[in-house]
Design an enzyme around this catalytic site. Structure first.
Site, PDB file in Angstrom:
ATOM      1  N   GLY A  28     -18.291 -21.806 -33.431  1.00 21.04           N
ATOM      2  CA  GLY A  28     -18.158 -23.164 -32.895  1.00 21.04           C
ATOM      3  C   GLY A  28     -17.668 -24.081 -33.989  1.00 21.04           C
ATOM      4  O   GLY A  28     -18.461 -24.652 -34.744  1.00 21.04           O
ATOM      5  N   SER A  29     -16.372 -24.215 -34.112  1.00 20.28           N
ATOM      6  CA  SER A  29     -15.805 -24.928 -35.263  1.00 20.28           C
ATOM      7  C   SER A  29     -16.071 -26.428 -35.213  1.00 20.28           C
ATOM      8  O   SER A  29     -16.014 -27.097 -36.261  1.00 20.28           O
ATOM      9  CB  SER A  29     -14.295 -24.660 -35.364  1.00 20.28           C
ATOM     10  OG  SER A  29     -13.628 -25.088 -34.194  1.00 20.28           O
TER      11      SER A  29
ATOM     12  N   CYS B 281     -14.125 -20.517 -30.699  1.00 21.02           N
ATOM     13  CA  CYS B 281     -13.949 -21.217 -29.428  1.00 21.02           C
ATOM     14  C   CYS B 281     -13.985 -22.729 -29.599  1.00 21.02           C
ATOM     15  O   CYS B 281     -14.149 -23.462 -28.634  1.00 21.02           O
ATOM     16  CB  CYS B 281     -15.037 -20.778 -28.436  1.00 21.02           C
ATOM     17  SG  CYS B 281     -16.723 -21.015 -29.032  1.00 21.02           S
TER      18      CYS B 281
ATOM     19  N   GLU C 220     -22.312 -21.843 -35.979  1.00 19.90           N
ATOM     20  CA  GLU C 220     -21.893 -23.245 -36.075  1.00 19.90           C
ATOM     21  C   GLU C 220     -22.728 -24.055 -37.063  1.00 19.90           C
ATOM     22  O   GLU C 220     -22.518 -25.257 -37.198  1.00 19.90           O
ATOM     23  CB  GLU C 220     -21.966 -23.901 -34.686  1.00 19.90           C
ATOM     24  CG  GLU C 220     -23.336 -23.789 -34.040  1.00 19.90           C
ATOM     25  CD  GLU C 220     -23.336 -24.186 -32.568  1.00 19.90           C
ATOM     26  OE1 GLU C 220     -22.501 -25.005 -32.173  1.00 19.90           O
ATOM     27  OE2 GLU C 220     -24.183 -23.658 -31.814  1.00 19.90           O
TER      28      GLU C 220
ATOM     29  N   ARG D 141     -18.985 -22.804 -20.681  1.00 19.45           N
ATOM     30  CA  ARG D 141     -20.118 -23.687 -20.984  1.00 19.45           C
ATOM     31  C   ARG D 141     -20.971 -23.889 -19.729  1.00 19.45           C
ATOM     32  O   ARG D 141     -20.532 -24.507 -18.765  1.00 19.45           O
ATOM     33  CB  ARG D 141     -19.612 -25.029 -21.503  1.00 19.45           C
ATOM     34  CG  ARG D 141     -18.902 -24.939 -22.846  1.00 19.45           C
ATOM     35  CD  ARG D 141     -18.431 -26.301 -23.326  1.00 19.45           C
ATOM     36  NE  ARG D 141     -17.350 -26.838 -22.516  1.00 19.45           N
ATOM     37  CZ  ARG D 141     -17.468 -27.905 -21.726  1.00 19.45           C
ATOM     38  NH1 ARG D 141     -18.634 -28.526 -21.625  1.00 19.45           N
ATOM     39  NH2 ARG D 141     -16.441 -28.331 -21.033  1.00 19.45           N
TER      40      ARG D 141
ATOM     41  N   ARG E 132     -21.882 -19.319 -22.660  1.00 23.70           N
ATOM     42  CA  ARG E 132     -22.822 -19.997 -23.551  1.00 23.70           C
ATOM     43  C   ARG E 132     -23.908 -20.639 -22.702  1.00 23.70           C
ATOM     44  O   ARG E 132     -23.621 -21.475 -21.832  1.00 23.70           O
ATOM     45  CB  ARG E 132     -22.112 -21.066 -24.387  1.00 23.70           C
ATOM     46  CG  ARG E 132     -23.029 -21.691 -25.444  1.00 23.70           C
ATOM     47  CD  ARG E 132     -22.329 -22.762 -26.238  1.00 23.70           C
ATOM     48  NE  ARG E 132     -22.129 -23.975 -25.448  1.00 23.70           N
ATOM     49  CZ  ARG E 132     -21.443 -25.042 -25.876  1.00 23.70           C
ATOM     50  NH1 ARG E 132     -20.865 -25.019 -27.073  1.00 23.70           N
ATOM     51  NH2 ARG E 132     -21.313 -26.107 -25.117  1.00 23.70           N
TER      52      ARG E 132
ATOM     53  N   HIS F 184      -4.801 -26.166  10.427  1.00 27.70           N
ATOM     54  CA  HIS F 184      -3.353 -26.066  10.580  1.00 27.70           C
ATOM     55  C   HIS F 184      -2.620 -27.068   9.690  1.00 27.70           C
ATOM     56  O   HIS F 184      -1.594 -26.750   9.085  1.00 27.70           O
ATOM     57  CB  HIS F 184      -2.969 -26.334  12.042  1.00 27.70           C
ATOM     58  CG  HIS F 184      -3.136 -25.140  12.924  1.00 27.70           C
ATOM     59  ND1 HIS F 184      -3.484 -25.239  14.242  1.00 27.70           N
ATOM     60  CD2 HIS F 184      -3.017 -23.816  12.680  1.00 27.70           C
ATOM     61  CE1 HIS F 184      -3.548 -24.031  14.773  1.00 27.70           C
ATOM     62  NE2 HIS F 184      -3.273 -23.150  13.843  1.00 27.70           N
TER      63      HIS F 184
ATOM     64  N   ASP G 250     -19.026 -28.123 -34.348  1.00 28.65           N
ATOM     65  CA  ASP G 250     -20.287 -28.421 -35.042  1.00 28.65           C
ATOM     66  C   ASP G 250     -20.268 -27.912 -36.479  1.00 28.65           C
ATOM     67  O   ASP G 250     -20.834 -28.547 -37.384  1.00 28.65           O
ATOM     68  CB  ASP G 250     -21.464 -27.783 -34.293  1.00 28.65           C
ATOM     69  CG  ASP G 250     -21.962 -28.674 -33.157  1.00 28.65           C
ATOM     70  OD1 ASP G 250     -21.595 -29.865 -33.141  1.00 28.65           O
ATOM     71  OD2 ASP G 250     -22.691 -28.173 -32.274  1.00 28.65           O
TER      72      ASP G 250
END
Length: 926
Positions: free
Chosen positions: A828-829, A878, A807, A638, A705, A548, A831
């Site tokens: 994966g920009s 991503c 990547e 992830r 992933r 409540h 890495d």
């Protein structure tokens, strides 16, 4: 006030007595009206016994005659009514008095008015039933429906509706009866009690001075308890009690309040009046009904009605009397047909604890919690997408002399679930059936009979907080700084509050509470509502998210943290604290007054943009909130977030559990309570985390992933140092696809695959796709695909898509060739940038050179996008870049990328930037 004679004249005397009573005035109108009513009934082809049936919209009756009701004598339609089930009409003066006393309350259920052949043929017959209900003292629940709120209140009307309308949908509801608003009003009319109450509550000090409120409420309640029932009301309740119990003095009943302004779609009134359990015998029943009447004037109820502009005079109370479900040997709880924190409509939220359900409702126990996903529930799948084991330290059971008591649970009860998965699914189906019948989200109390194992619904009401949130308006609180953590618990709401601590141990200390203070208590009962509305935040030791106090905190819009276990020990009066409920399921109390910001955005009229925006989302506890942002799905989920934050144990430690040191085994067993074994815990927790994320955007795609921990990150898990190597540069070491195929980790990888397969096939969330990270070579791509296929996840089967995280420079050079093994790319920009530019993104010495917009990186990105487009395959990004740099997002869009996956806080700014750029392009040069 009404005189004794006028009260008697309004009571339902038997026909001949009534006639003698009125002969002195020679008023034969009521008698003639009654005879006319009987004649009308006898002329109906369907017969008078169907009068209490209510038809569906198709025109068919409910199909149950009076004689079919258990323990029901066809001679009486309503208890307290004359024989043959008909009331005599009141004369015009009495009708006028009754109309003044009984205000009209609209039907709270937004449904078309039911019609039936017999109603179409005779308005007089319909009015006869209404008049009978309006002047009855007691009515069996099975003869009520949602059009009867003005006669018996929301709770009784709703129970009657479910008994008569939802039995075919397998929604069992215990039978019983209800006293009426008419009986309550006549009770208060005695000795001028109604007028005295009205005068007392007109005093404005009652609503500004807590002590005055307490004094006034107590005086009114004492007066009610000292006022006797009329013989007619006692007789009606006695007959009803005998009908329900068969005269068994040992039969256990529940007596609950049912107010005519209760359980409406725009007001919860949660816990405003009292509930009494294990009521045995007729004498105890009379006592509890009177106590229910008195509870309309608890301090919290008086304050609540005033704050929401409900006229005290226009709220009447009925007592709902039901057969008890033997949940004292079983379990009970509360469920909602939506997520209470976010308003997400596609789930049923179920809570459960051992014993009677008042411990869950009242917040004296931290219950087990479950989420079931409605779309896959309807498909017959194993739709439980989330489970949390509660501590369940106490339970409520029957007392030997009647009533109930709270006792401690044993260790075995605390360490196992209080209901089975099958129970959760069955309850969830009931919640959906009730919601579909009523047409809006509901708050439902349920109980499981410990003797028979059968589940029952004991009440249902509209959910009045989360369901009323405007979904197009996004409100977000963000903490701008951090401090020392004082304690943690379950978050209620998604706000942040701060202030000085005020610890209260009981309701008598309310007068000391000041506006804006942080209320800290062992638990907050709804009796505390008058000060809860003044609090900057609320923190309790005990309680779950459906108690409540939590419901009232949500309704008041106040951040609350419940179930912290030690708040009253960790804090002192006057401490400055910040209460944070904006970061998921866990609410955190920080030392000091920390800075935070609040943003509100209207998402109702977003312009079109030339690319799909997806979400980077890994935290299952935020999924239902962020999933309501405009999105095309989740582009990056992830898995390591779930492994690190929810599981916290190295998978090899679970696989080799028997060989671990004793101390480590003990720690693992503590974390894995409620699960069949440590390995099942690992698989189930991954499955639940992925399923929650997938459900938040269903049926849109979610790209999961698989784990991409580096060795130093795996080493931080419990048991990790026993299994992980020491690496000089883990960033380019034992990770991703290379780890999956290695014999040292392959069995761990296969556990992830078991979990994904469970989500897709057993839970039915076929929108889940997978992504393989750090694929160095084509051989690696082939080997990982083979391992997946051997574990039942073959690319292309059952619609499964397998994507690769692009990547590495090798992924760029062989962009076309890698697509022979995958259905698309997610770039994966992060890495890709560090490996293209040859720098360590974690090193502060070279961080200034890290830029996804560098020409070399852009050329690599363009190569990947072009290769995917040439083969007609998906390509998205991503990494962090598009979230940080709107101009970079615009460039990617111009290259023809299919989607940008962004952090949730970047979705709207990026959306508006792309829309503006698109609009400028359409306008052309000036």
């Amino acid at each position: 006030s009404l005189s004794e004679s006028s009260i008697r004249s309004s009571l339902p005397f038997p026909p001949m007595m009534r006639l003698r009573h009125q002969r002195s005035s020679l008023n034969l109108v009521p008698f003639v009206a009654a005879l006319f009513g009987i004649a009308v009934l006898l002329l109906q082809p369907t017969g008078p016994q169907e009068l209490l049936g209510s038809a569906t919209t198709s025109g068919t009756t409910r199909g149950r005659s009076i004689s079919s009701f258990p323990h029901q004598n066809t001679r009486r339609m309503f208890f307290g009514a004359p024989t043959n089930g008909l009331y005599q009409s009141l004369d015009s003066k009495q009708k006028q008095q009754q109309q003044q006393q009984q205000p009209f309350f609209p039907n709270p259920i937004n449904q078309p008015q039911r019609t039936a052949p017999w109603r179409a043929r005779s308005t007089a017959a319909q009015e006869g039933v209404s008049l009978a209900k309006a002047t009855a003292f007691c009515i069996p629940l099975e003869q009520l429906n949602n059009n009867d709120v003005e006669y018996v209140g929301g709770k009784s009307a709703s129970l009657g509706e479910m008994i008569s309308e939802l039995a075919s949908a397998d929604v069992p509801v215990p039978g019983g009866f209800s006293t009426t608003a008419h009986a309550y009003r006549l009770f208060l009319a005695q000795s001028g009690l109604a007028e005295e109450i009205d005068t007392l509550l007109q005093n404005p000090e009652v609503y500004t001075d807590v002590r005055k409120l307490q004094e006034t409420g107590k005086y009114i309640r004492d007066k009610i308890l000292a006022t006797p029932f009329s013989p007619e009301l006692e007789r009606a309740m006695l007959e009803s009690w005998e009908s329900v119990t068969g005269g068994d003095e040992n039969a256990a009943l529940a007596v609950r309040s049912s107010a005519t302004a209760e359980d409406l779609p725009d007001a919860s009134f949660a816990g405003q009046q009292e509930t009494y359990l294990n009521v045995r015998g007729k004498d105890e029943l009379f006592v509890k009904v009177k106590q229910v009447f008195a509870s309309l004037f608890t301090d919290r109820a008086i304050s609540y009605r005033h704050d929401r502009d409900f006229d005290h005079n226009k709220v009447a109370l009925a007592a709902t009397v039901q057969k008890m479900v033997r949940s004292e040997t079983g379990s009970a709880g509360v469920m909602f047909s939506l997520d209470t924190e976010t308003g997400f409509r596609n789930v049923v939220f179920v809570t459960s604890a051992w014993g009677l359900g008042e411990t869950v409702v009242g917040g004296t126990v931290n219950p087990d919690e479950f989420y079931a996903f409605k779309p896959t529930l309807a498909e017959g799948k194993d739709a439980i997408i989330g489970r949390t084991l509660g501590s369940k330290k106490v339970k409520m059971v029957y007392s030997s002399g009647g009533g109930s008591e709270i006792i401690e649970t044993n260790e075995e009860e605390r360490e196992r679930w209080s209901i089975s998965n099958d129970d959760v699914l069955e309850l969830s189906k009931m919640a959906v059936a009730i919601e579909e019948h009523y047409g809006f989200p509901v708050d439902v109390e349920w109980a499981k009979d410990g003797d028979t194992g059968k589940l029952y619904i004991v009440q249902a009401r509209p959910e009045t907080v989360a369901s009323r949130k405007k979904q197009s308006m996004k409100e977000e609180y963000k903490l701008l700084e951090r401090g020392d953590v004082v304690t943690e618990g379950r978050a209620v709401g998604n706000k942040i509050g701060s202030g000085k601590v005020r610890i209260l141990s009981n309701v008598d200390e309310m007068a000391s509470f000041q506006e804006g203070e942080v209320l800290v208590a062992d638990m907050t009962d709804p009796d505390w509502e008058p000060i809860m509305k003044k609090a900057g935040a609320i923190v309790t030791n005990r309680g779950g998210r459906t108690c409540h106090a939590a419901i009232i905190a949500r309704e008041l819009g106040i951040p609350a943290v419940v179930g912290s276990a030690d708040a009253t020990e960790k804090m002192s009066d006057g401490d400055e604290v910040t209460v944070v409920c904006s970061e998921g399921d866990t609410g955190v109390i920080y030392k000091g007054s920390l800075g935070f910001e609040r943003k509100e955005e209207d998402l109702s009229h977003l312009p079109d943009i030339p690319v799909k925006l997806m979400l980077n989302l890994a935290n299952p506890s935020r999924a239902f909130e962020y999933g309501q942002l405009p999105n095309a799905g989740i582009g990056l989920a992830r898995l390591e977030f779930v492994i690190n934050n929810v599981i916290g144990i190295h998978p090899r430690a679970l696989l080799g559990f028997d060989k671990l040191p004793a101390e480590m085994r003990s720690k693992i067993l503590e974390r894995t309570k409620g699960y069949a074994d440590p390995v099942s815990f690992y698989v189930d927790k991954i499955a639940e985390g992925v399923a929650s994320l997938a459900a938040s955007v269903y049926p849109k795609r979610i790209i999961v992933r698989l784990s991409d921990f580096k060795s130093n990150e795996y080493k931080s898990l419990l048991g990790g140092p026993l299994f992980e190597p020491d690496e000089e540069n883990p960033m380019i070491g034992f990770r991703g696809a290379g780890r999956y195929a290695d014999q040292a980790f392959r069995e761990c990888f296969e556990l992830e695959l078991v979990a994904i397969k469970k989500v897709r096939e057993e839970m039915g969330l076929s929108n889940v796709e997978v992504m393989i990270p750090f694929v160095r070579t084509l051989d690696m791509a082939k080997e990982v695909n083979d391992i997946m296929a051997k574990n039942g996840l073959k690319r292309g089967e059952n619609g499964l898509k397998v994507n690769m995280m692009a990547e590495l420079p090798s992924n760029v050079f062989l962009a076309e060739e890698f697509l022979d093994y995958f259905d698309g790319y997610s770039i994966g920009s992060n890495d890709l940038t560090q490996l293209t530019l040859g720098l360590d993104r974690d090193s502060g010495l070279v961080a200034k050179h890290f830029d996804e917009r560098d020409p070399a990186v852009k050329k690599a990105l363009k190569t990947i996008i072009t290769a995917a487009k040439a083969k007609g395959k998906y390509v998205g990004i991503c990494g962090q870049g598009p979230s940080d740099f709107p101009d970079f997002a615009q460039w990617l869009t111009e290259q023809g990328i299919d989607s940008l996956s962004l952090n949730p806080d970047s979705v709207i700014p990026t959306w508006m930037h792309l829309a503006n750029m698109d609009a400028k392009a359409d306008d052309g040069p000036n």
